[in-house]
Design an enzyme around this catalytic site. Structure first.
Site, short mmCIF file in Angstrom:
data_model
loop_
_atom_site.label_atom_id
_atom_site.label_comp_id
_atom_site.label_asym_id
_atom_site.label_seq_id
_atom_site.Cartn_x
_atom_site.Cartn_y
_atom_site.Cartn_z
CB CYS A 104 10.48 1.26 -1.69
SG CYS A 104 9.71 2.64 -2.19
NE ARG A 120 2.69 -11.16 -6.63
CZ ARG A 120 2.14 -9.93 -6.46
NH1 ARG A 120 2.72 -8.68 -7.20
NH2 ARG A 120 1.31 -9.43 -5.38
#
Lengths: 311, 311
Positions: free
Chosen positions: B247, B20
């Site tokens: 990121c 997820r």
């Protein structure tokens, strides 16, 4: 509840090992002029100790075969110590001739590793250092002692902590002023760091000021190990700009703890080092294009993109 | 001297967020069949909690637009919890229809981040969860609450720990059973982890069993932060296989703490997890070729080469 935060030192002395331990384990052979520029930029960053090179056999380690030229061209900044590695009397004589005023010697906590690495027993390696240390004492030169494979050996696996203590005490008895405990293959974990340091400090009674830690980040645990060492009062930590050094046993994997990752964590914890992180990045930028691989440090890989967003 | 080693839990519950939180932040869109194989391999590795997908708007996050198909095809192993993320009532209704028996909701400790991320104030985001939580209670479904930007925000910088406590208590008051404290941009350091946890546990009186930590490894500090959390008694830790997630603020930089780096450290410290590290590596091997970049974890990068040498 309090996890020994109070024992964490307020200042840490970072020993930069990139130009020696780092470049020694890189495939690339860096031109002397580039090494001198790297050393100058590291000096400008304010690193208090910069291991400059090694007076080993040029045949054994061609990457550092220009040790004389490096020391001759080195721009020495005030208050910065530039030790070199010395493997034997021949290396010591070359180092003295080159004007070196601080040296390091090395052995290991694993018999198999010492046998493979320098074709000697640990006892023989210590005996070989006797004349080097005698000459250093005579010349008033401080000696750092590296102990490799403290937390694990590629041939033997785990090393008995009693063996580490035995080698540590032998080196201190011989006149070594500081010991650097090396996790040569990056297998240490914080529990083990606690156990080893506890034996050296409590059982062995070694003053905490005489111990440094030297972690490799092969499995990403270097900073966690540093944290544990800080909690035990250790305030001298080895690191290599750019994480230079790779891992000789795992091509492509990370090597030395990166100086920039270390500084990022220490400064975030309000632990002073006197080093300017951004200037270390500038030093890496100078050497990175000469390497056969990109630097492995997480901070370096994230630095450029995030610096504009995060204050 | 004793750095709170005694408070370190003997067992840790690893919450796998790769399918997820990981895939949501990867550029690549992974075919459903590949996700199901990834989930099966993670289940075989023995991870006790595997966040399977998110019932968000398919337009907002196309990477997870197959949530219904994932839940329909999911092979549920006994004793493994497969929660899903639910952003609102619409998502909750879709999740219930898909047979979900465990959910997670999310807000942040930073007003600016919540505004940018979901175009609402923190109070509004909490109000939106009221009916979701009421329905969950009615259905006997446990709810995990994520708090993002606990240790820093890309827009605001450092976040006041009082704000974190306020949001944490609001979520617990609403009936959330577990809180996951997120270092969304990977800026936390161990000193800060200590300060935040100390306020939540001591000032806030939140039972330690209700707190989980969720670190990103953007600057390499995730495992050091984990160590500090362990020393404070935290025993639920989020991680993503392969360090999936990148990121979003620094393309190419590391994202979530990698499950394999976490397991390597925990197992080395004799902390049991019930998870087989090598089977996690097999799960990563299955998904890695589909990503737009190689996995960022240090363990994964070193694993193949060293496994033959180090016992």
């Amino acid at each position: 509840m309090q996890p020994a935060m109070s024992r964490i030192p307020r200042a840490v002395r970072v020993v930069e090992v990139g130009p020696r331990d780092g470049l020694q384990n890189e495939q690339a052979v860096i031109p002397t002029a580039q090494k001198l520029e790297f050393l100058r930029l590291l000096s400008e960053a304010g690193l208090p100790v910069i291991e400059a090179t090694s007076f080993v056999s040029p045949r054994a380690i061609p990457q550092l075969s220009d040790a004389e030229a490096v020391m001759a061209g080195l721009e020495r900044f005030p208050h910065i110590d530039y030790p070199v590695l010395v493997p034997n009397m021949k290396g010591m004589q070359r180092a003295l001739k080159a004007g070196v005023r601080s040296i390091a010697v090395f052995t290991a906590a694993s018999e198999s590793f010492t046998q493979h690495n320098i074709n000697a027993t640990i006892a023989e390696s210590l005996a070989n250092f006797q004349p080097v240390l005698a000459l250093a004492r005579q010349e008033g030169i401080p000696v750092r002692g590296y102990i490799s494979t403290v937390f694990g050996c590629p041939y033997e696996g785990k090393i008995a902590v009693e063996k580490v203590l035995e080698v540590a005490q032998a080196l201190l008895d011989m006149g070594v002023s500081e010991l650097s405990l090396g996790d040569t293959i990056g297998v240490a974990n914080p529990q083990q760091v606690y156990e080893v340091l506890d034996v050296l400090l409590e059982t062995g009674g070694i003053p905490v000021e005489r111990l440094a830690v030297h972690f490799h980040d092969t499995r990403g645990t270097a900073l966690a190990n540093v944290l544990l060492a800080l909690q035990m009062g250790i305030s001298t930590i080895d690191a290599a700009a750019g994480g230079l050094g790779g891992c000789p046993y795992a091509p492509g994997a990370a090597g030395n703890l990166a100086t920039e990752d270390l500084l990022c964590m220490l400064h975030g914890m309000s632990i002073s080092t006197g080093v300017e992180l951004e200037k270390v990045i500038a030093a890496i930028d100078c050497i990175a294009p000469r390497l056969t691989h990109p630097p492995t440090s997480k901070y370096y890989l994230s630095a450029c993109q995030t610096s504009t967003i995060i204050s």
